[in-house]
Design an enzyme around this catalytic site. Structure first.
Site, PDB file in Angstrom:
ATOM      1  N   THR A 131      54.079  -2.944  27.898  1.00 47.93           N
ATOM      2  CA  THR A 131      53.916  -1.731  28.699  1.00 47.93           C
ATOM      3  C   THR A 131      54.651  -1.970  30.005  1.00 47.93           C
ATOM      4  O   THR A 131      54.268  -2.826  30.794  1.00 47.93           O
ATOM      5  CB  THR A 131      52.438  -1.421  28.956  1.00 47.93           C
ATOM      6  OG1 THR A 131      51.800  -1.160  27.708  1.00 47.93           O
ATOM      7  CG2 THR A 131      52.287  -0.198  29.860  1.00 47.93           C
ATOM      8  N   LYS A 177      53.327   5.916  26.888  1.00 50.78           N
ATOM      9  CA  LYS A 177      52.283   4.922  27.176  1.00 50.78           C
ATOM     10  C   LYS A 177      51.654   5.177  28.533  1.00 50.78           C
ATOM     11  O   LYS A 177      50.441   4.962  28.731  1.00 50.78           O
ATOM     12  CB  LYS A 177      52.862   3.518  27.113  1.00 50.78           C
ATOM     13  CG  LYS A 177      51.826   2.392  27.324  1.00 50.78           C
ATOM     14  CD  LYS A 177      50.699   2.455  26.295  1.00 50.78           C
ATOM     15  CE  LYS A 177      49.589   1.431  26.580  1.00 50.78           C
ATOM     16  NZ  LYS A 177      50.005   0.038  26.381  1.00 50.78           N
ATOM     17  N   LYS A 225      48.311  -3.330  36.486  1.00 51.20           N
ATOM     18  CA  LYS A 225      49.772  -3.258  36.382  1.00 51.20           C
ATOM     19  C   LYS A 225      50.211  -1.944  35.765  1.00 51.20           C
ATOM     20  O   LYS A 225      51.107  -1.256  36.276  1.00 51.20           O
ATOM     21  CB  LYS A 225      50.289  -4.449  35.571  1.00 51.20           C
ATOM     22  CG  LYS A 225      51.781  -4.432  35.287  1.00 51.20           C
ATOM     23  CD  LYS A 225      52.138  -3.861  33.899  1.00 51.20           C
ATOM     24  CE  LYS A 225      51.625  -4.736  32.785  1.00 51.20           C
ATOM     25  NZ  LYS A 225      52.064  -4.239  31.439  1.00 51.20           N
TER      26      LYS A 225
END
Length: 296
Positions: free
Chosen positions: A100, A175, A243
């Site tokens: 990701t 995502k 993150k």
């Protein structure tokens, strides 16, 4: 794909997610070359038949398709543009980043790969360690449609819900949408469970009623039971979720989109990490609510 045999796979990053993904590739008959910064994490896969390589470049130069799933966008940039995957991979080969990461970085990697005659896909996943182990990941793919079709059997060895979303970067944008939804949903799951406990209800019984109705979600069904049982082992790390939320927030800001739910979730998770829970699973957010329940 330019090979006339079952493609040889390279896999860089054999952590929580990579373990299950490589295992499923091996079970589906693929020859897999692996590299991880900490070799010990790759040993169970080597015992299953994976071939160890000493560097990312050595992986890339010995395979037809190089897959990466590493920690942060900086790691992605380093492994492709600094540690030399794109320098080592052969013309006509394929690289797939399943980390990701930043949609903009995915676009840059795809452009750099194209200049070297290499095809690139961005294909982040959802489903956690359980989905990785069971080969039931949701895989969101960006890049050329023909390359996606060529790689579909590889994806099918690791996942079930596999969708080509569009050009380079589209997988990462998808995502981000996924993570934005999860971020606010995790707050709702924690607050629902905290409310049930504060009201003197049995949380397991409450879950029987709400997990299959309109409130149902993967997080409610899979993570709320862990919250109830004080199981905070990581299927997905708090530090990695922060993150992801940071990437999503930055991307949303660039598009001029307000995401107050995402901003709140990021702040709560940052507070959780500051209290020492960065390596816990994302369900550890419930600890903040339990602390409040005992102090109010």
């Amino acid at each position: 794909m330019t090979v006339d045999h079952q493609p040889i796979i390279g896999f860089i990053g054999t952590g929580v997610m990579g373990q299950g993904m490589v295992s499923n590739l091996l079970q589906n008959g693929y020859q897999v070359n692996v590299y991880n910064r900490t070799r010990s994490k790759a040993e169970p896969l080597i015992e299953k038949g994976a071939i160890w390589r000493d560097t990312p470049q050595e992986v890339a130069e010995n395979v037809d398709v190089t897959i990466t799933i590493v920690g942060y966008p900086d790691d992605v940039e380093a492994v492709y543009l600094e540690d030399g995957i794109l320098d080592a991979a052969a013309e006509g080969s394929i690289v797939i980043d399943m980390t990701t990461s930043s949609p903009q970085l995915a676009e840059s990697i795809a452009e750099a790969a194209r200049k070297k005659g290499i095809a690139a896909l961005d294909a982040p996943v959802s489903g956690g360690d359980v989905g990785a182990r069971n080969g039931k990941l949701s895989i969101m793919v960006g890049g050329d449609a023909e390359v996606y079709e060529a790689c579909l059997p590889i994806f099918q060895a690791m996942g079930e819900n596999i969708v080509h979303q569009g050009p380079a970067g589209a997988g990462q944008h998808t995502k981000m949408a996924n993570q934005i939804k999860i971020a606010s949903n995790m707050i709702g799951v924690c607050e629902a469970m905290a409310y049930a406990e504060k009201a003197g209800l049995d949380p397991d019984t409450v879950l029987q009623s709400i997990s299959s109705g309109a409130a149902g979600s993967w997080s409610l069904s899979n993570l709320a039971p862990k919250m109830i049982n004080n199981d905070y082992a990581p299927g997905f790390y708090v530090k990695h979720f922060i993150k992801d939320m940071t990437i999503a927030l930055n991307s949303a800001e660039k598009m001029g989109l307000l995401t107050p739910g995402l901003s709140l979730a990021k702040r709560l998770y940052e507070e959780l990490a500051e209290s020492g829970e960065g390596d816990s699973g994302t369900q550890a957010l419930y600890k903040k609510y339990k602390e409040q329940m005992h102090t109010v």
